[in-house]
Scaffold this motif. Structure first.
Motif, PDB file in Angstrom:
ATOM      1  N   PRO A  44       0.826  -1.205   0.109  1.00 41.84           N
ATOM      2  CA  PRO A  44       0.068  -0.121   0.063  1.00 41.84           C
ATOM      3  C   PRO A  44       0.950   1.296  -0.118  1.00 41.84           C
ATOM      4  CG  PRO A  44      -0.833  -1.659   1.577  1.00 41.84           C
ATOM      5  CD  PRO A  44       0.434  -1.999   1.006  1.00 41.84           C
ATOM      6  N   THR A  45       2.037   1.206   0.462  1.00 41.59           N
ATOM      7  CA  THR A  45       2.865   2.348   0.732  1.00 41.59           C
ATOM      8  C   THR A  45       3.484   2.993  -0.737  1.00 41.59           C
ATOM      9  OG1 THR A  45       3.723   1.651   2.934  1.00 41.59           O
ATOM     10  CG2 THR A  45       4.705   3.420   1.858  1.00 41.59           C
ATOM     11  N   ILE A  46       3.662   1.701  -1.394  1.00 37.85           N
ATOM     12  CA  ILE A  46       4.132   2.191  -2.791  1.00 37.85           C
ATOM     13  C   ILE A  46       2.789   2.295  -3.711  1.00 37.85           C
ATOM     14  CG2 ILE A  46       5.201   1.244  -4.755  1.00 37.85           C
ATOM     15  CD1 ILE A  46       7.145  -0.351  -3.008  1.00 37.85           C
ATOM     16  N   GLY A  47       1.989   1.347  -3.656  1.00 32.84           N
ATOM     17  CA  GLY A  47       0.773   1.557  -4.454  1.00 32.84           C
ATOM     18  C   GLY A  47      -0.124   2.763  -4.480  1.00 32.84           C
ATOM     19  N   GLY A  48      -0.470   3.398  -3.224  1.00 33.47           N
ATOM     20  CA  GLY A  48      -1.305   4.513  -3.330  1.00 33.47           C
ATOM     21  C   GLY A  48      -0.698   5.506  -3.842  1.00 33.47           C
ATOM     22  N   PRO A  49       0.338   5.959  -3.716  1.00 34.88           N
ATOM     23  CA  PRO A  49       1.093   7.474  -4.051  1.00 34.88           C
ATOM     24  C   PRO A  49       1.374   7.216  -5.784  1.00 34.88           C
ATOM     25  CG  PRO A  49       2.071   6.773  -2.161  1.00 34.88           C
ATOM     26  CD  PRO A  49       1.220   5.734  -2.604  1.00 34.88           C
ATOM     27  N   ILE A  50       1.936   5.818  -6.342  1.00 35.59           N
ATOM     28  CA  ILE A  50       1.960   5.579  -7.425  1.00 35.59           C
ATOM     29  C   ILE A  50       0.605   5.689  -8.347  1.00 35.59           C
ATOM     30  CG2 ILE A  50       2.589   3.906  -8.975  1.00 35.59           C
ATOM     31  CD1 ILE A  50       4.894   2.846  -7.555  1.00 35.59           C
ATOM     32  N   THR A  51      -0.252   5.168  -7.832  1.00 33.85           N
ATOM     33  CA  THR A  51      -1.680   5.273  -8.381  1.00 33.85           C
ATOM     34  C   THR A  51      -2.113   6.907  -8.391  1.00 33.85           C
ATOM     35  OG1 THR A  51      -2.380   3.178  -7.767  1.00 33.85           O
ATOM     36  CG2 THR A  51      -4.102   4.600  -8.259  1.00 33.85           C
ATOM     37  N   GLN A  52      -1.962   7.372  -7.316  1.00 33.67           N
ATOM     38  CA  GLN A  52      -2.363   8.770  -7.476  1.00 33.67           C
ATOM     39  C   GLN A  52      -1.811   9.719  -8.466  1.00 33.67           C
ATOM     40  OE1 GLN A  52      -4.840   9.899  -5.229  1.00 33.67           O
ATOM     41  NE2 GLN A  52      -4.907  11.722  -5.943  1.00 33.67           N
ATOM     42  N   SER A  53      -0.285   9.395  -8.450  1.00 37.11           N
ATOM     43  CA  SER A  53       0.568  10.034  -9.526  1.00 37.11           C
ATOM     44  C   SER A  53       0.812   9.866 -10.729  1.00 37.11           C
ATOM     45  CB  SER A  53       1.900  10.077  -9.057  1.00 37.11           C
ATOM     46  OG  SER A  53       2.343  10.539  -7.587  1.00 37.11           O
ATOM     47  N   PHE A  54       0.724   8.400 -11.231  1.00 34.38           N
ATOM     48  CA  PHE A  54       0.925   8.045 -12.452  1.00 34.38           C
ATOM     49  C   PHE A  54      -0.153   7.218 -13.053  1.00 34.38           C
ATOM     50  CE2 PHE A  54       4.994   8.235 -10.130  1.00 34.38           C
ATOM     51  CZ  PHE A  54       5.742   9.045 -10.904  1.00 34.38           C
ATOM     52  N   GLY A  55      -1.384   7.045 -12.259  1.00 32.55           N
ATOM     53  CA  GLY A  55      -2.424   6.248 -12.967  1.00 32.55           C
ATOM     54  C   GLY A  55      -2.694   5.055 -12.522  1.00 32.55           C
ATOM     55  N   ASP A  56      -4.236   4.579 -12.530  1.00 33.25           N
ATOM     56  CA  ASP A  56      -4.647   3.371 -11.947  1.00 33.25           C
ATOM     57  C   ASP A  56      -3.776   2.260 -12.105  1.00 33.25           C
ATOM     58  OD1 ASP A  56      -6.437   5.239 -11.109  1.00 33.25           O
ATOM     59  OD2 ASP A  56      -8.252   3.955 -12.087  1.00 33.25           O
ATOM     60  N   GLU A  57      -3.633   2.044 -13.473  1.00 32.84           N
ATOM     61  CA  GLU A  57      -2.588   0.722 -13.549  1.00 32.84           C
ATOM     62  C   GLU A  57      -1.448   0.604 -13.472  1.00 32.84           C
ATOM     63  OE1 GLU A  57      -4.052   2.830 -15.792  1.00 32.84           O
ATOM     64  OE2 GLU A  57      -6.183   1.886 -16.505  1.00 32.84           O
TER      65      GLU A  57
END
Length: 384
Positions: free
Chosen positions: A340-353
């Motif tokens: 979740p630490t990586i997944g949340g910010p990456i989704t917010q910044s670079f897109g859902d997929e």
């Protein structure tokens, strides 16, 4: 199956039902009712798993000193309270606080169950016993979403009422936990130390596989439901998808005994299945495609647990098994927190997929590592 194993399995079933009933709905509740962003969903997942990075180490020491049933009951109490409090949450920080409690409670659930199973099973049957327990938990996790669809669609309950129902179901596990006994409690005078961490360092390949698996699993538990919702899946669709996920996990665990005969090959196949499932998630645009992705990931996530635990316990002295179980579960906590630490910010910044694509690529690298290290991914066999 003796009395202690039966009660542990029933406890796992009850807790699995409660997790399946509210787990997939929580990210949707946080996003649609509270207004959480993907970054905040990642933080909610992180706060849930952070306690699991540390507390299992202390629980591991208690396992060899205190009746494990009492520890299990304590976990059920805290878990029930934490889920009930979700029904009155009004902000992301409140949800985060209540999920910290859930993380603490989980540390008093899984390690005591593993310890009871380890002590009540001989080495030849340990994989089977652990697989049966996990299967009971997963059956509950599979039934929970179905109950959720009934409550939401047929009775028109709100998410908040769903959390309250979940809390009362969880409370039933207190009774079965208190009925669990252990044949003996050894090493009463053990003190806390980090020696179990040193023992775990003997299994670097297993640790790497575990961290990849649990990191991916952490994303699927905390962020994936919101991702599904943004891709056109309704709350009912999501609960049904997690039901399919549960079926895959149950079938995998039912065959774990056979899979254990070829441990390294199975772990390689499991890592490949998770990677392919993540890849399908990137391009999926229908219920069926998401179902296929979750079936593959369900196999991978489920088969990892009994096989990796058996590798470690088969090469560990019996008298420190409690501490090793605590250290093993700490590795789980680290992975669950990383996801979740990586997944949340990456989704917010670079897109859902993006997080699913990233972890798919990492998974391919892990598959190569597992193939190279396959001889180290075998348990110490018990000779007849």
């Amino acid at each position: 199956m003796n009395r202690a194993l039966l009660l542990v399995n029933i406890t796992g079933l009850i807790i699995g039902i409660s997790y399946g009933l509210h787990g997939p709905i929580l990210p949707i509740f946080a996003k649609n009712v509270i207004g959480a962003t993907y970054s905040e969903l990642g933080l909610i997942g992180l706060t849930n798993f952070i306690p699991y990075m540390f507390i299992p180490l202390f629980v591991g020491v208690l396992l060899d000193r205190i009746n494990n049933g009492y520890l299990l009951a304590l976990g059920a109490v805290v878990n029930s309270v934490s889920v009930y409090l979700l029904s009155i949450a009004q902000s992301v920080p409140e949800i985060m606080g209540f999920r910290i409690m859930t993380g603490i409670a989980h540390a008093f659930f899984w390690p005591p169950c593993e310890s009871i199973i380890s002590n009540e099973s001989d080495e030849k049957n340990r994989v089977k016993s652990i697989s049966w327990f996990t299967m009971f938990f997963v059956i509950g996790f599979m039934v929970g979403p179905l109950l959720g669809t009934v409550f939401l669609d047929e009775f028109d309950f709100t998410y908040r009422i769903l959390f309250q129902i979940t809390a009362f179901i969880l409370a039933a596990a207190i009774i079965t936990a208190l009925l669990v006994t252990r044949r003996s409690i050894k090493n009463h005078h053990q003190r806390f130390s980090f020696s179990s961490i040193k023992e775990m360092k003997k299994f670097p390949e297993v640790i790497i596989l575990l961290i990849f698996c649990t990191s991916s699993f952490g994303i699927i538990l905390t962020i994936y439901p919101a991702f599904l919702n943004d891709n056109g899946m309704t709350a009912t669709d999501i609960l049904l998808l997690y039901f399919v996920f549960g079926i895959s996990r149950v079938l995998s665990l039912a065959l774990a005994g056979k899979f254990s005969r070829k441990t390294s090959q199975t772990l390689i196949a499991a890592t490949m299945a998770v990677s392919i499932g993540l890849a399908i998630s990137v391009v999926a645009d229908s219920f069926m495609m998401f179902a296929v992705a979750l079936v593959l990931m369900g196999f991978g996530f489920s088969i990892f647990f009994p096989l990796t635990l058996e590798i470690i316990l088969s090469k560990t002295r019996k008298e420190i098994s409690g501490k090793i179980i605590g250290a093993y579960e700490t590795v789980f906590g680290i992975g669950w927190a990383i996801g979740p630490t990586i997944g949340g910010p990456i989704t917010q910044s670079f897109g859902d997929e993006t997080p699913y694509l990233l972890f798919c690529v990492i998974g391919i690298g892990i598959v190569i590592l597992a193939i190279i290290s396959r001889n180290k991914l075998e348990p110490q066999r018990v000779l007849n």
